[in-house]
Design a protein around this motif. Structure first.
Motif, short mmCIF file in Angstrom:
data_model
loop_
_atom_site.label_atom_id
_atom_site.label_comp_id
_atom_site.label_asym_id
_atom_site.label_seq_id
_atom_site.Cartn_x
_atom_site.Cartn_y
_atom_site.Cartn_z
N PRO A 1 0.81 -1.23 0.00
CA PRO A 1 0.00 0.00 0.00
C PRO A 1 0.83 1.27 0.00
O PRO A 1 0.47 2.23 -0.67
N GLU B 1 -10.35 1.77 -3.21
CA GLU B 1 -9.48 0.61 -3.37
C GLU B 1 -8.62 0.40 -2.12
O GLU B 1 -8.46 -0.72 -1.64
N TYR B 2 -8.11 1.50 -1.58
CA TYR B 2 -7.28 1.38 -0.37
C TYR B 2 -8.09 0.84 0.79
O TYR B 2 -7.58 0.11 1.64
N MET C 1 -8.25 -2.72 0.40
CA MET C 1 -6.94 -3.35 0.53
C MET C 1 -6.47 -3.37 1.98
O MET C 1 -5.94 -4.37 2.45
N ASN D 1 -8.92 -5.70 5.38
CA ASN D 1 -8.08 -6.88 5.52
C ASN D 1 -8.20 -7.48 6.92
O ASN D 1 -8.08 -6.77 7.92
N SER E 1 1.09 -8.74 -0.84
CA SER E 1 -0.29 -8.38 -0.53
C SER E 1 -0.69 -8.42 0.94
O SER E 1 -1.55 -7.66 1.34
#
Lengths: 582, 319
Positions: A318, A376-377, A380, A384, B282
């Motif tokens: 990121p 999107e962040y 992400m 999570n 990721s």
């Protein structure tokens, strides 16, 4: 006005006429001189018993009055302690001042009233040599332990060249080496408990997880943190002292570098205060352009925080995406100001230049582009599950504790308290914008992240409104103290020419007085408390930064967690070392 | 005589290609990470930046080889070697293709498990001998992580052993002629792969190193080629786990005729190596106790259940 005088009346009624003297200042804050002996009682009354409840110790600093140029009607001729309290209930500040006498005066501590006073009193001791009786751990905090003198006293040199050549004699070297020896007892730490020997681990000053020169001494039992002691001051550059020898104008670039991720937002905090002193009101175009730039910097700063926070928790990618987007913000900043991180673009009474042609196209492109990225962040990072497992329920503090420790900004809002100076005490025209104050409920690391992420959305909203409603008009106010003044009149009348000449060569002379500004900076509330004695440079510059009290809270919120959690806590705190040390 | 020569050639060839591959993986990883992270990565030296491998190797060799004066010298020197030796030894049992196999142990899987257990020593000893607090914390984390995950790793393979009726890897590959074991043992496959990541302590399980917490964890004090050993050892470890996954669950060298068996093997292994790198790009890293809790509270019961069901089904079909 009525409310204020009623507050003063009430205090006089309670403590007697002889205790207080009111002082008028250039800002709107009620300022009272308090008799030294009564101060602790007054503070205690204001915090605990007064109906308005001044529950936060917003700032504590001192002034060396001994070389004040003009004869002032102050009570103090030597040292003054200044306490700023904030009442959330009434949305009001109060400033209490105490006159101290003697070469190295003494004062009783208020650490029993506010835990946050601990570091502030240490800083005053370090900078002025004022002793606080009853303080639990009164030693230097920003300067090296072996430093001689107290830098903010007027007799202390401001330049290295005034100090004579530096020599490192053998004995001096030994002394310095000796001072660096680590003795747990010096830091108030025990070597062992009944059943374990503790391990002491230095996190920093050079460590990939601290984002700057910060040292945290950890007292560990296995991997569990028994205690943590932050050691700050490695980034101390004497910004307050430098203010005393810079002109009002040439100090602006120094402010850029205090919260070095906040860019022009620091300029704004300083200039709001200067403009109050000078009595300048700026045109609407200036206000709106300032707001727009500030919000761009809020986004840029939060993007750095977002990326590095994820990286601290082991998510490597990121930060690259976010820095790419930060570059896009900087592209706009660069097109408008010519600078990137430290544009130094605001001026006393205006801006350095007008907005360039085509700025609106760049901004509207960004406004269209950025939401997709933020979404999107969010997927992400925030969604999570490992990220959540690392942050939810970690580093919790309650609203009560936050206020007690002087926490402001997103850290305060993460406790469910809707407090934002842009809304509560609007400055630079924030009252004209539509935006929400994001909050979260639990006060843990995850919630602090939630608040910041949502703040970027709100900043984007504000920027969009700036884009659509940028007023026409001058980029500088038509006031003699505007620096450098508008040039259009200079070739026509001699008076303006002279003012221009003096303003550019000496710098402006700001009328005597004092004022404090308070802005909602990227990391919390940032204030410049300026005192002018009618000279070309400030008599005293006090910079109240948000990261300082936040870092002070670290031991309190990290006890009992593990080393890995410490990184979550540090990351969610979003501090900048220059913002702590100044 | 001829047979001995073939053996020696296989060994030398395998050693050479593995070490080259490990070095190349440095480039592959950096380029792939860069691709996934919107960066360029090393692209200057040689075609596609390939010569960065040479530069990196040279750099590692010529860096000052510093042995900290406060360290336990003998152990400090031996530790990185243990890692590379155990990983390389494990490769002896892997059938790359029919005929390209150093030794066909009838207890191949057990040998692999034994070697990976020995590998733990390199981390524990390296961290301990460095006499550095970060290293020590890293070593302790590494020891408990690897020992725990070894348990699930071993147990997750037992399903495969039951199905094929052999510990020999060649037999296991042969037993997959009809269908790959990934179809019959999906749970075993997943658990083995997770345990494999923990064994090679790669992100998200790089807790013994955890850069943002422990600087470089157990190898903080290592420099030059001793660090290089850990570095190469890690890539060899990735290759080993990928090769094992290929062999045990994806039919090893088996594949349609149009490509030679060794190519099939290489392709499958490489896909897993890429997956390792993608994981690193990721995922964040869990906390140490979360990792252990996940292992003992989730993976262990699931593995045992998998074992039980597989055993029951195998018995049923036999009858």
């Amino acid at each position: 006005m009525e409310l204020r005088s009623s507050l003063v009346d009430e205090l006089i009624l309670h403590f007697g006429e002889s205790v207080f003297t009111q002082q008028t200042t250039a800002d709107e804050i009620t300022t009272l001189w308090v008799v030294k002996e009564k101060l602790v009682d007054v503070l205690s009354y204001l915090k605990n018993d007064h109906p308005i409840q001044f529950s936060m110790l917003y700032d504590l600093s001192a002034i060396d009055e001994r070389s004040y140029a003009k004869k002032n009607n102050h009570h103090s001729t030597e040292f003054t302690l200044v306490y700023h309290l904030l009442s959330f209930k009434r949305n009001q500040f109060i400033r209490l001042k105490v006159a101290l006498e003697g070469e190295f005066p003494k004062m009783s501590t208020i650490t029993h009233l506010w835990v946050a006073a601990n570091w502030y009193e240490r800083e005053v001791f370090d900078m002025f040599g004022i002793q606080f009786e009853g303080h639990p751990h009164l030693k230097r905090i920003l300067m090296p332990l072996t430093w001689e003198g107290h830098p903010l006293r007027k007799e202390h040199p401001a330049r290295a060249t005034e100090m004579g050549p530096f020599k490192l004699w053998d004995e001096k070297q030994d002394k310095e080496q000796h001072a660096l020896q680590f003795q747990p007892e010096d830091w108030g730490l025990k070597r062992k408990s009944a059943d374990t020997d503790y391990m002491f681990l230095n996190i920093g000053p050079q460590h990939p997880g601290t984002h700057g020169v910060l040292r945290i001494i950890l007292q560990l039992d296995g991997e569990d943190i028994v205690d943590a002691v932050p050691d700050i001051g490695f980034h101390h550059r004497g910004a307050e002292k430098m203010g005393e020898r810079q002109s009002w104008h040439t100090y602006i670039p120094y402010t850029d570098r205090i919260d070095y991720l906040g860019g022009v937002m620091n300029n704004l905090a300083y200039l709001l205060s200067v403009e109050k002193l000078a009595g300048i009101t700026v045109p609407d175009r200036v206000k709106t352009a300032r707001v727009m730039l500030c919000e761009f910097f809020r986004i840029a700063s939060h993007l750095v925080w977002y990326g590095t926070f994820a990286q601290d928790l082991g998510q490597l990618s990121p930060v690259f995406y976010m820095f790419t987007d930060r570059e896009k913000v900087f592209d706009i900043v660069e097109a408008i100001t010519g600078g990137r991180m430290h544009p130094n673009w605001f001026r006393i009474g205006g801006l350095a230049q007008d907005l360039p042609k085509g700025w609106d196209k760049m901004v509207s492109e960004f406004v269209a582009y950025f939401p997709k990225q933020l979404r999107e962040y969010h997927d992400m990072v925030m969604k999570n599950s490992i990220f959540k497992a690392r942050t939810i329920g970690i580093g919790i503090y309650t609203l009560q504790e936050a206020i007690e420790w002087g926490v402001t900004g997103p850290g305060l809002r993460a406790c469910g308290f809707e407090w934002d100076f842009r809304k509560k005490q609007p400055y630079s025209g924030y009252e004209n914008f539509e935006f929400d104050i994001p909050t979260a409920q639990n006060g843990d690391c995850y919630d602090r992240a939630v608040v910041r992420v949502e703040e970027m959305w709100q900043s984007l909203r504000i920027i969009e409104q700036c884009l659509n409603n940028m007023p026409e008009g001058d980029y500088k106010s038509d006031h003699p103290l505007t620096t450098p003044p508008l040039k259009k009149h200079t070739m026509q009348d001699i008076e303006t020419l002279i003012t221009h000449f003096l303003g550019v060569s000496w710098g402006p002379v700001i009328p005597p007085g004092e004022a404090m500004s308070c802005i909602e900076a990227t990391k919390g509330s940032n204030s410049y408390y300026l005192i002018s004695d009618g000279n070309t440079s400030p008599y005293r510059v006090r910079v109240r930064t948000p990261s300082f009290p936040h870092m002070q809270m670290l031991p309190y919120i990290s006890k009992g967690y593990t080393v890995a959690d410490l990184l979550s806590i540090l990351g969610s705190m979003d501090y900048v070392l220059a913002d702590i040390d100044r | 005589m001829n047979e001995t020569l073939t053996y020696i050639l296989t060994i030398v060839g395998e050693l050479f290609s593995l070490l080259t591959l490990a070095a190349l993986l440095i480039w592959v990883e950096r380029r792939m990470l860069a691709l996934w992270q919107d960066r360029l990565g090393p692209n200057r030296a040689g075609p596609f930046g390939l010569f960065i491998v040479v530069a990196d190797t040279l750099k590692l060799f010529f860096k000052e080889d510093w042995i900290p004066p406060f360290s336990e010298k003998a152990v400090f020197v031996i530790a990185p070697a243990i890692l590379v030796i155990t990983v390389l030894l494990s490769f002896t049992i892997i059938p790359f293709a029919p005929g390209i196999l150093i030794t066909d142990f009838n207890i191949g899987i057990l040998f692999f498990l034994a070697m990976s257990s020995l590998g733990v020593y390199s981390i524990v000893l390296g961290g301990w001998a460095s006499n550095n607090k970060y290293s020590l914390l890293g070593a302790l984390r590494g020891a408990s992580q690897m020992i725990s995950y070894e348990v699930f790793m071993g147990l997750s393979l037992m399903g495969v052993v039951m199905l094929s009726g052999s510990f020999s890897l060649r037999d296991i590959v042969e037993a997959q002629r009809n269908h790959w074991f990934i179809l019959l043992q999906p749970v075993g496959f997943v658990i083995f792969f997770i345990a494999g990541i923990a064994e090679t302590h790669r992100l998200p399980f790089d807790i013994p190193e955890a850069e943002s917490e422990l600087v470089a964890g157990f190898h903080s004090e290592y420099s030059s080629m001793k660090f290089g050993m850990f570095f190469i050892g890690e890539y060899l470890g990735i290759t080993l786990i990928s090769a094992m996954v290929t062999t045990l669950f994806l039919g090893g060298w088996l594949g349609p005729e149009f490509l030679p068996p060794i190519c099939w093997f290489a392709l499958k292994t490489f896909a897993f190596i890429l997956f390792f790198i993608l994981l690193r790009a990721s995922l964040p890293r869990p906390r140490y106790d979360q990792l252990m809790g996940y292992g003992w509270k989730v993976l262990l019961p699931v593995t045992l259940l998998n074992l039980l069901v597989t055993g029951a089904v195998v018995l049923l079909l036999k009858n």
